[in-house]
Write a protein that holds these residues in place. Sequence first.
Motif, PDB file in Angstrom:
ATOM      1  N   ASN A  65       9.172  19.578 -14.657  1.00 32.54           N
ATOM      2  CA  ASN A  65       9.504  20.904 -13.695  1.00 32.54           C
ATOM      3  C   ASN A  65       8.640  20.891 -12.398  1.00 32.54           C
ATOM      4  OD1 ASN A  65      10.722  22.187 -15.847  1.00 32.54           O
ATOM      5  ND2 ASN A  65       8.953  22.785 -16.911  1.00 32.54           N
ATOM      6  N   MET A  66       8.026  19.662 -12.202  1.00 32.42           N
ATOM      7  CA  MET A  66       7.041  19.510 -10.850  1.00 32.42           C
ATOM      8  C   MET A  66       8.152  19.831  -9.342  1.00 32.42           C
ATOM      9  SD  MET A  66       4.396  16.454 -11.460  1.00 32.42           S
ATOM     10  CE  MET A  66       3.529  16.618  -9.681  1.00 32.42           C
ATOM     11  N   ALA A  67       7.567  20.578  -8.624  1.00 34.15           N
ATOM     12  CA  ALA A  67       8.306  20.598  -7.307  1.00 34.15           C
ATOM     13  C   ALA A  67       7.509  19.452  -6.294  1.00 34.15           C
ATOM     14  CB  ALA A  67       7.999  21.906  -6.542  1.00 34.15           C
ATOM     15  N   ASP A  68       8.662  19.126  -5.524  1.00 32.45           N
ATOM     16  CA  ASP A  68       8.029  18.133  -4.414  1.00 32.45           C
ATOM     17  C   ASP A  68       6.688  18.558  -3.800  1.00 32.45           C
ATOM     18  OD1 ASP A  68      10.384  16.740  -4.988  1.00 32.45           O
ATOM     19  OD2 ASP A  68      11.503  17.032  -3.251  1.00 32.45           O
ATOM     20  N   GLY A  69       5.887  17.648  -3.405  1.00 38.87           N
ATOM     21  CA  GLY A  69       4.616  18.013  -2.997  1.00 38.87           C
ATOM     22  C   GLY A  69       3.788  18.632  -3.680  1.00 38.87           C
ATOM     23  N   GLU A 109      -3.408  13.248  -0.443  1.00 40.99           N
ATOM     24  CA  GLU A 109      -2.848  14.283   0.523  1.00 40.99           C
ATOM     25  C   GLU A 109      -1.760  13.576   1.105  1.00 40.99           C
ATOM     26  OE1 GLU A 109      -6.270  15.191   2.295  1.00 40.99           O
ATOM     27  OE2 GLU A 109      -6.768  17.235   1.455  1.00 40.99           O
ATOM     28  N   TYR A 110      -1.914  12.354   1.471  1.00 42.56           N
ATOM     29  CA  TYR A 110      -0.608  11.548   1.940  1.00 42.56           C
ATOM     30  C   TYR A 110       0.557  11.539   0.999  1.00 42.56           C
ATOM     31  CZ  TYR A 110       1.846   7.520   3.924  1.00 42.56           C
ATOM     32  OH  TYR A 110       2.936   7.026   4.773  1.00 42.56           O
ATOM     33  N   THR A 116       0.853  -1.178  -0.053  1.00 49.72           N
ATOM     34  CA  THR A 116       0.077  -0.083  -0.033  1.00 49.72           C
ATOM     35  C   THR A 116       0.862   1.318  -0.112  1.00 49.72           C
ATOM     36  OG1 THR A 116      -0.006   0.145   2.311  1.00 49.72           O
ATOM     37  CG2 THR A 116      -1.717  -1.268   1.517  1.00 49.72           C
ATOM     38  N   VAL A 117       0.256   2.459  -0.203  1.00 49.78           N
ATOM     39  CA  VAL A 117       0.761   3.635  -0.414  1.00 49.78           C
ATOM     40  C   VAL A 117       1.709   3.953   1.119  1.00 49.78           C
ATOM     41  CG1 VAL A 117      -1.112   4.884   0.353  1.00 49.78           C
ATOM     42  CG2 VAL A 117       0.738   6.052  -0.704  1.00 49.78           C
ATOM     43  N   SER A 118       1.032   3.558   2.182  1.00 50.57           N
ATOM     44  CA  SER A 118       2.009   3.838   3.551  1.00 50.57           C
ATOM     45  C   SER A 118       3.236   2.804   3.368  1.00 50.57           C
ATOM     46  CB  SER A 118       1.172   3.440   4.454  1.00 50.57           C
ATOM     47  OG  SER A 118       0.467   2.335   4.444  1.00 50.57           O
ATOM     48  N   ASP A 119       3.462   1.907   2.535  1.00 48.60           N
ATOM     49  CA  ASP A 119       4.745   1.099   2.471  1.00 48.60           C
ATOM     50  C   ASP A 119       5.836   1.864   1.549  1.00 48.60           C
ATOM     51  OD1 ASP A 119       3.524  -1.090   4.056  1.00 48.60           O
ATOM     52  OD2 ASP A 119       2.569  -1.765   2.168  1.00 48.60           O
ATOM     53  N   LEU A 120       5.396   2.887   0.841  1.00 49.50           N
ATOM     54  CA  LEU A 120       6.327   3.616  -0.051  1.00 49.50           C
ATOM     55  C   LEU A 120       7.333   4.414   0.437  1.00 49.50           C
ATOM     56  CD1 LEU A 120       4.227   3.630  -3.145  1.00 49.50           C
ATOM     57  CD2 LEU A 120       5.493   1.608  -2.574  1.00 49.50           C
ATOM     58  N   ASP A 121       8.409   4.700  -0.026  1.00 49.21           N
ATOM     59  CA  ASP A 121       9.337   5.820   0.350  1.00 49.21           C
ATOM     60  C   ASP A 121       8.595   6.919  -0.776  1.00 49.21           C
ATOM     61  OD1 ASP A 121      10.906   7.847   0.574  1.00 49.21           O
ATOM     62  OD2 ASP A 121      12.699   6.850  -0.198  1.00 49.21           O
ATOM     63  N   LEU A 122       8.251   7.887  -0.387  1.00 47.08           N
ATOM     64  CA  LEU A 122       7.571   8.667  -1.581  1.00 47.08           C
ATOM     65  C   LEU A 122       8.371  10.136  -1.747  1.00 47.08           C
ATOM     66  CD1 LEU A 122       3.765   8.359  -0.014  1.00 47.08           C
ATOM     67  CD2 LEU A 122       4.740   7.588  -2.478  1.00 47.08           C
ATOM     68  N   ASP A 123       9.420  10.383  -0.883  1.00 48.41           N
ATOM     69  CA  ASP A 123      10.067  11.532  -0.784  1.00 48.41           C
ATOM     70  C   ASP A 123      10.857  11.878  -2.075  1.00 48.41           C
ATOM     71  OD1 ASP A 123      11.279  13.852   0.038  1.00 48.41           O
ATOM     72  OD2 ASP A 123      12.752  12.782   1.625  1.00 48.41           O
ATOM     73  N   GLY A 124      10.202  12.997  -2.639  1.00 51.18           N
ATOM     74  CA  GLY A 124      11.195  13.506  -3.965  1.00 51.18           C
ATOM     75  C   GLY A 124      10.998  12.370  -5.054  1.00 51.18           C
ATOM     76  N   ASN A 156       6.127  14.407   0.402  1.00 48.61           N
ATOM     77  CA  ASN A 156       7.065  15.357  -0.422  1.00 48.61           C
ATOM     78  C   ASN A 156       7.115  14.554  -1.633  1.00 48.61           C
ATOM     79  OD1 ASN A 156       7.965  17.457   0.754  1.00 48.61           O
ATOM     80  ND2 ASN A 156       9.324  16.313   2.028  1.00 48.61           N
ATOM     81  N   GLY A 157       5.993  13.720  -2.041  1.00 51.82           N
ATOM     82  CA  GLY A 157       6.014  13.023  -3.338  1.00 51.82           C
ATOM     83  C   GLY A 157       5.287  14.053  -4.494  1.00 51.82           C
ATOM     84  N   LYS A 158       5.633  13.753  -5.806  1.00 50.50           N
ATOM     85  CA  LYS A 158       5.084  14.448  -6.661  1.00 50.50           C
ATOM     86  C   LYS A 158       3.918  13.457  -7.404  1.00 50.50           C
ATOM     87  CE  LYS A 158       9.617  16.005  -8.001  1.00 50.50           C
ATOM     88  NZ  LYS A 158      10.841  16.076  -8.502  1.00 50.50           N
ATOM     89  N   ALA A 159       2.691  14.226  -7.166  1.00 46.38           N
ATOM     90  CA  ALA A 159       1.461  13.384  -7.403  1.00 46.38           C
ATOM     91  C   ALA A 159       0.917  13.538  -9.168  1.00 46.38           C
ATOM     92  CB  ALA A 159       0.340  13.563  -6.534  1.00 46.38           C
TER      93      ALA A 159
END
Length: 412
Positions: A114-118, A53-54, A13-21, A59-62
Motif C-alpha cells: 500500500n506504500m506510495a512512491d516517496g 531522503e535521497y 552505492t545508492v546513487s548508482d541505483l534507479d529508485l523510481d517507484g 521516488n523510492g519506497k523506503a
Amino acid sequence: MIILEAMILAKLTVSDLDLDGKKVLMRVDFNVPIKDGVIGDDNRIQAALPTIEYVLNHNGKAILFSHLGRIKKEDDKPALSLRPVAERLSNLLNKPVTFVPVTEGAQLEEAINNMADGSVLLVENTRYEDVVNGEYVKRESGNDPKLGEYWASLGDEFINDAFGTAHRSHASNAGIADAMRKDGKPVAAGFLMEKEIQFLGDAVNNPQRPFVAILGGAKVSDKIGVIDNLLDKADKIIIGGGMTYTFYAAKGMNIGNSLVEEDKIEVAKNILEKGGDKIVLPVDSVVAKEFNNDAEHKVVEGDIPDGWMALDIGPKSVAEFEDVLKDAKTVVWNGPMGVFEMPNYANGTLEIGKFLGTLSGATTIVGGGDSTAAVKQLGVSDKLTHISTGGGASLEYLEGKALPGIAAIDNK
C-alpha cells in the motif's frame, strides 16, 4: 592487507541505483538508547537521514530494517520496540512514517504493497525474530537463510547503510544481501556506509603521513589485532587507558593494583619489540587508592606505587602525546585514555579530544563509544573529519578483517 584493500574496491552505492517507484529495502542502524519509550541520543537516526531522503527524493519506497538491543526472551520485546524511533524519524523527516509492529506476515506485506512512491515504512525490531513462541532461536542474529530470503522477497533493491553492524553476519544485512543477489537484485551501500569505507579505508591503506593511531581502552586483548595491523602502517601508535599497564608489566615496571592482563604480558612484550619507538606509552599516570571517583588520587611518574591503581594518563603524558600529534596528517583514535565515566579520571581523554579539534590540515577519525562521547562533550565534533558510527565494526575494520556487511555489497 589484501582483505581490506578488496573491501574498498568501488562498491555499488545508492546513487548508482534507479529508485523510481522501487521498493527499496534499507538496513539502517537505529540501535539508539531508549528508556521508558524516550530516546536518549538520536545521532544514529540522524546519520541515516541523507540516504533515506535521497531514496524519497528519487521516488523510492523506503522500507527500513533495524535491530534494537538484544532480545533473548518474550519479556524483552515491549521495551525494545522501534515505535519511538518511528516517531522521532517522522519528526526529523517532517513526514509520516508508517510503523509496522511485526517483522513478517500479511500485515507487513499489505503495508508495503500500500506504500506510495516517496513514502517511508519502518519494520519492527529485527531481533524480535530471535525469540519465536517464547523460544530463543536467533533467527536474525544467527542469519537464518529462510528469514533473509523472506525479507528479500519484499523489495526490488537493497541498501545497507548500517556500518555499526557490518561486522555481524545477520539475516537483516548479509542474509538479505545474499538472497537479493541470488534473485539478481542489486545490493548497494548507503551514503553513511560509503563514507565509513572511504575514511577508514583511506586512513589504513593510503594515509597522508605522518599517520598516528591513538588506541585506548581497558584491555590489550581487545586491541591486539588493531595494533598488529597498524604496526606496519602507522608512523606512531599512542597507547593509553587501562591496557597501558599490561605494557608496563611487559617492561618490568611496577603497576601496583592497576588493571593487568597477565596472559597478555608476553604479547605486549612482542609488540614493544616489534614496534620499537613507534609505540608511545604514557610517562605519568593519575593513580587512586580505589576504583572510585572520590577516592584519594595523585599524579605519579613511571612506576605505579604499591596499593595504588592507575586510572588516567597524567599531564606530562598529555603533553608528550600532543607533541607526537601536532605534525600528524592522519589520526585515527579509538578508546579512552582513562576511566572516562569518572570526572576525576576523564581529563586525559578530554585533553586529547580537545587537541585533535585544533589540528588543521589533518584527517581526524574518531571511533568507539567513549572517544566519541568525549569529542561530543567538548563540542569539537564539527572540527573533526569523521566520527565513526560503528564501535566494534570500526575496530575490526582497523584490524584488516573482512566485514560481512561490506563484503555482501555488490562491486561496481
